[in-house]
Design a protein around this motif. Structure first.
Motif, PDB file in Angstrom:
ATOM      1  N   GLU A  29      -7.001   0.158  13.439  1.00  0.00           N
ATOM      2  CA  GLU A  29      -6.028   0.280  12.349  1.00  0.00           C
ATOM      3  C   GLU A  29      -6.654   0.168  10.960  1.00  0.00           C
ATOM      4  OE1 GLU A  29      -2.245  -1.536  14.732  1.00  0.00           O
ATOM      5  OE2 GLU A  29      -3.059  -2.654  13.032  1.00  0.00           O
ATOM      6  N   HIS A  30      -7.939  -0.186  10.915  1.00  0.00           N
ATOM      7  CA  HIS A  30      -8.555  -0.403   9.618  1.00  0.00           C
ATOM      8  C   HIS A  30      -8.853   0.882   8.885  1.00  0.00           C
ATOM      9  CE1 HIS A  30      -9.259  -4.507   8.583  1.00  0.00           C
ATOM     10  NE2 HIS A  30      -9.250  -4.766   9.869  1.00  0.00           N
ATOM     11  N   PRO A  31      -8.344   1.006   7.669  1.00  0.00           N
ATOM     12  CA  PRO A  31      -8.744   2.166   6.896  1.00  0.00           C
ATOM     13  C   PRO A  31     -10.211   2.007   6.527  1.00  0.00           C
ATOM     14  CG  PRO A  31      -7.452   0.657   5.565  1.00  0.00           C
ATOM     15  CD  PRO A  31      -7.506   0.076   6.937  1.00  0.00           C
ATOM     16  N   ASN A  88      -6.189  -4.497   4.447  1.00  0.00           N
ATOM     17  CA  ASN A  88      -5.568  -4.889   5.702  1.00  0.00           C
ATOM     18  C   ASN A  88      -4.035  -4.805   5.599  1.00  0.00           C
ATOM     19  OD1 ASN A  88      -4.698  -6.307   7.985  1.00  0.00           O
ATOM     20  ND2 ASN A  88      -6.620  -7.469   8.036  1.00  0.00           N
ATOM     21  N   GLU A  89      -3.434  -4.135   6.568  1.00  0.00           N
ATOM     22  CA  GLU A  89      -1.980  -3.897   6.556  1.00  0.00           C
ATOM     23  C   GLU A  89      -1.173  -5.203   6.487  1.00  0.00           C
ATOM     24  OE1 GLU A  89       0.665  -1.831   6.062  1.00  0.00           O
ATOM     25  OE2 GLU A  89      -1.170  -0.894   5.315  1.00  0.00           O
ATOM     26  N   ILE A 132       2.350  -8.456   0.092  1.00  0.00           N
ATOM     27  CA  ILE A 132       2.023  -9.413  -0.971  1.00  0.00           C
ATOM     28  C   ILE A 132       0.785  -9.006  -1.772  1.00  0.00           C
ATOM     29  CG2 ILE A 132       3.198 -11.444  -0.086  1.00  0.00           C
ATOM     30  CD1 ILE A 132      -0.438 -10.904   0.590  1.00  0.00           C
ATOM     31  N   ARG A 133       0.221  -7.846  -1.392  1.00  0.00           N
ATOM     32  CA  ARG A 133      -1.027  -7.396  -2.000  1.00  0.00           C
ATOM     33  C   ARG A 133      -0.982  -7.426  -3.519  1.00  0.00           C
ATOM     34  NH1 ARG A 133      -2.079  -2.286   0.879  1.00  0.00           N
ATOM     35  NH2 ARG A 133      -3.141  -3.543   2.452  1.00  0.00           N
ATOM     36  N   SER A 134       0.068  -6.857  -4.084  1.00  0.00           N
ATOM     37  CA  SER A 134       0.087  -6.715  -5.539  1.00  0.00           C
ATOM     38  C   SER A 134       0.503  -8.021  -6.236  1.00  0.00           C
ATOM     39  CB  SER A 134       1.026  -5.591  -5.951  1.00  0.00           C
ATOM     40  OG  SER A 134       2.292  -5.841  -5.413  1.00  0.00           O
ATOM     41  N   SER A 135       0.958  -8.999  -5.485  1.00  0.00           N
ATOM     42  CA  SER A 135       1.340 -10.249  -6.145  1.00  0.00           C
ATOM     43  C   SER A 135       0.297 -11.340  -5.974  1.00  0.00           C
ATOM     44  CB  SER A 135       2.701 -10.726  -5.655  1.00  0.00           C
ATOM     45  OG  SER A 135       2.768 -10.668  -4.271  1.00  0.00           O
ATOM     46  N   CYS A 136      -0.755 -11.054  -5.192  1.00  0.00           N
ATOM     47  CA  CYS A 136      -1.779 -12.076  -4.988  1.00  0.00           C
ATOM     48  C   CYS A 136      -2.721 -12.093  -6.183  1.00  0.00           C
ATOM     49  CB  CYS A 136      -2.548 -11.821  -3.700  1.00  0.00           C
ATOM     50  SG  CYS A 136      -3.568 -13.244  -3.302  1.00  0.00           S
ATOM     51  N   LYS A 137      -2.500 -13.046  -7.058  1.00  0.00           N
ATOM     52  CA  LYS A 137      -3.253 -13.099  -8.311  1.00  0.00           C
ATOM     53  C   LYS A 137      -3.673 -14.519  -8.634  1.00  0.00           C
ATOM     54  CE  LYS A 137      -1.509  -9.105 -10.667  1.00  0.00           C
ATOM     55  NZ  LYS A 137      -0.202  -8.482 -10.667  1.00  0.00           N
ATOM     56  N   THR A 139      -5.854 -17.516   0.039  1.00  0.00           N
ATOM     57  CA  THR A 139      -4.610 -17.825   0.750  1.00  0.00           C
ATOM     58  C   THR A 139      -3.507 -16.832   0.396  1.00  0.00           C
ATOM     59  OG1 THR A 139      -4.131 -19.376  -1.049  1.00  0.00           O
ATOM     60  CG2 THR A 139      -5.013 -20.316   0.993  1.00  0.00           C
ATOM     61  N   CYS A 140      -3.878 -15.560   0.230  1.00  0.00           N
ATOM     62  CA  CYS A 140      -2.854 -14.568  -0.143  1.00  0.00           C
ATOM     63  C   CYS A 140      -1.711 -14.512   0.878  1.00  0.00           C
ATOM     64  CB  CYS A 140      -3.484 -13.184  -0.288  1.00  0.00           C
ATOM     65  SG  CYS A 140      -4.557 -13.054  -1.731  1.00  0.00           S
ATOM     66  N   HIS A 141      -2.040 -14.711   2.144  1.00  0.00           N
ATOM     67  CA  HIS A 141      -0.995 -14.661   3.180  1.00  0.00           C
ATOM     68  C   HIS A 141       0.100 -15.690   2.916  1.00  0.00           C
ATOM     69  CE1 HIS A 141      -3.867 -17.731   4.355  1.00  0.00           C
ATOM     70  NE2 HIS A 141      -2.883 -18.313   5.041  1.00  0.00           N
TER      71      HIS A 141
END
Ligand SMILES: O=C(O)CCC(=O)C(=O)O
Ligand SMILES: [Fe+2]
Length: 434
Positions: free
Chosen positions: A20-22, A120-121, A126-131, A163-165
């Motif tokens: 599944e990894h791009p 990673n899917e 939350i990708r764009s909010s992990c800051k 800890t983005c998750h």
């Protein structure tokens, strides 16, 4: 090499399978993590469009293309400004660097972001909010704050703590509503009516507080009562001294312009916003505040707990209200669908307290869908009404919409106790409040 790194990632990420990894952008493949700004490969392929696309958040929305096409604008070429001792990245605030250790944290963060979070899917939501939401995140992470002060760090410095998750409320606060049924108040049809009947039939309450059924089933109301959803009134539920104490506590906390529950925030909790439909001011009597620790306030909340027969933990902190002349709160419902499916569940019941003395004019609470019932704000009076239906547990009863009529003269003080289906306070302490 990248494929080896990916397989390591896959061992720790349960949900990821290597297929599944791009594929990672080729420049990362070549240059790994910390590409300096002046490196020949660290240039945007399209110097005209890249900055704008990056501004529009494309780097995190479609990382595969953007990290390849626009590495510079996406901030992957970590620009280390040696003069200011700061590193710029594409995931949050500039990071202060005051020693080699912090730089190492940033290097590892960069690895983590580009090899896991951006591709990673499982991080898609939350990708764009992990800051990094503070310039010192990396510094603090290096000092061990992620472990020492996780409540703050895991959310506000998620990249630096890796800890983005944690920003994904479903991961942070796993919750399955169907298995929570035995912890849910009024989970069966009929529970709500049973509760209200038990209050109405309680002789002690009747005599102590001159309990009145302002609205309810035909068998429960007095001749002037409304045949509708339950609205009960209890007079002298609070003493004048208790009312005055709550007002003082509100002033000690500081009344601030009231806010309404707004949108879902980056961490899955809800925002608040200044509402035009409400011009009052509010103070939250949170547990850790002077108000939460006040013995008289605690006595009042215990009395509420006894009245509603629901643990105090299901209740939000008391919300103290202050309305000056001409201030109001237009028609609304206390039920908010944003709470549905959360750990605490929806608000099922409101206990409303009037604290002001008798010099007040206007400022009654009006229920337009209950034959325009208006309750007058007499000091010490409590009223309670459900936000949900008896027959359909957890579903809104639209008939209990209400409004605070404008104050005509004087200052109105009041308080809300909102009671939820389940424990509200424990999830709040765990960072799982909504
Ligand atoms: O002040 C009132 O009478 C009602 C206030 C209210 O409905 C609220 O704060 O939700
Ligand atoms: Fe309300």
């Amino acid at each position: 090499d990248i494929s080896e790194k990916e397989s390591i990632i896959c061992e720790v990420e349960e949900e990821c399978s290597s297929t599944e990894h791009p594929s990672l952008p080729s420049f990362l493949d070549r240059w790994g993590d910390f590409v300096s700004t002046d490196h020949p490969h660290c240039v945007d392929k399209n110097e005209r469009d890249c900055p704008m696309k990056a501004l529009l958040n494309a780097c995190v929305k479609s990382p595969d293309v953007m990290l390849e096409e626009c590495p510079f604008s996406c901030g992957l070429c970590s620009n280390y400004d040696t003069e200011k001792s700061q590193v710029k990245t594409c995931y949050g605030d500039l990071q202060n660097v005051n020693n080699q250790g912090v730089l190492e944290v940033i290097r590892k963060t960069q690895q983590y972001m580009i090899h896991q979070v951006f591709v990673n899917e499982t991080y898609a939501k939350i990708r764009s909010s992990c800051k990094n939401r503070n310039v010192n995140c990396s510094q603090w992470a290096w000092e061990g704050e992620c472990e020492r002060n996780p409540t703050y760090m895991k959310k506000e410095c998620a990249p630096a703590c890796q800890t983005c998750h944690w920003l994904d409320i479903r991961i942070r606060c796993p919750f399955d509503e169907s298995s929570a049924k035995e912890r849910t108040t009024w989970s069966e049809p009929g529970d709500l009516d049973r509760f209200f009947w038990s209050v109405v039939r309680n002789d002690t309450l009747r005599t102590l507080f001159s309990l009145k059924v302002l609205s309810g089933p035909a068998e429960a109301i007095e001749p002037d009562g409304r045949p509708g959803p339950w609205v009960l009134q209890l007079d002298h539920f609070l003493s004048a001294m208790e009312c005055e104490r709550l007002i003082d506590l509100g002033h000690e906390l500081g009344f601030q312009r009231s806010k309404d529950i707004g949108r879902i925030k980056y961490d899955g909790s809800t925002d608040s916003y200044e509402s035009k439909s409400r011009t009052s001011s509010t103070a939250w009597c949170t547990e850790s505040s002077v108000c939460g620790k006040d013995a008289i306030q605690q006595k009042v909340t215990q009395r509420i707990e006894q009245l509603v027969q629901i643990p105090i933990n299901n209740s939000e902190a008391l919300q103290l209200l202050r309305y000056e002349e001409n201030q109001y709160y237009k028609v609304h419902h206390d039920y908010t669908p944003l709470h549905a499916g959360s750990m605490a569940g929806v608000r099922i019941l409101t206990v409303f307290l009037y604290l002001n003395d008798d010099r007040l004019e206007g400022g009654g609470t009006n229920f337009p869908s209950i034959h325009n019932l208006t309750v007058l704000p007499n000091q010490g009076r409590a009223i309670l009404w459900p936000s949900v239906l008896n027959d359909e547990p957890g579903q809104i009863d639209v008939r209990t919409e209400h409004q605070a009529l404008p104050v005509e003269r004087g200052v109105k003080y009041a308080a809300n106790a909102w009671i939820h289906q389940r424990d509200f306070r424990t999830p709040l302490h765990m960072g799982c409040g909504v």
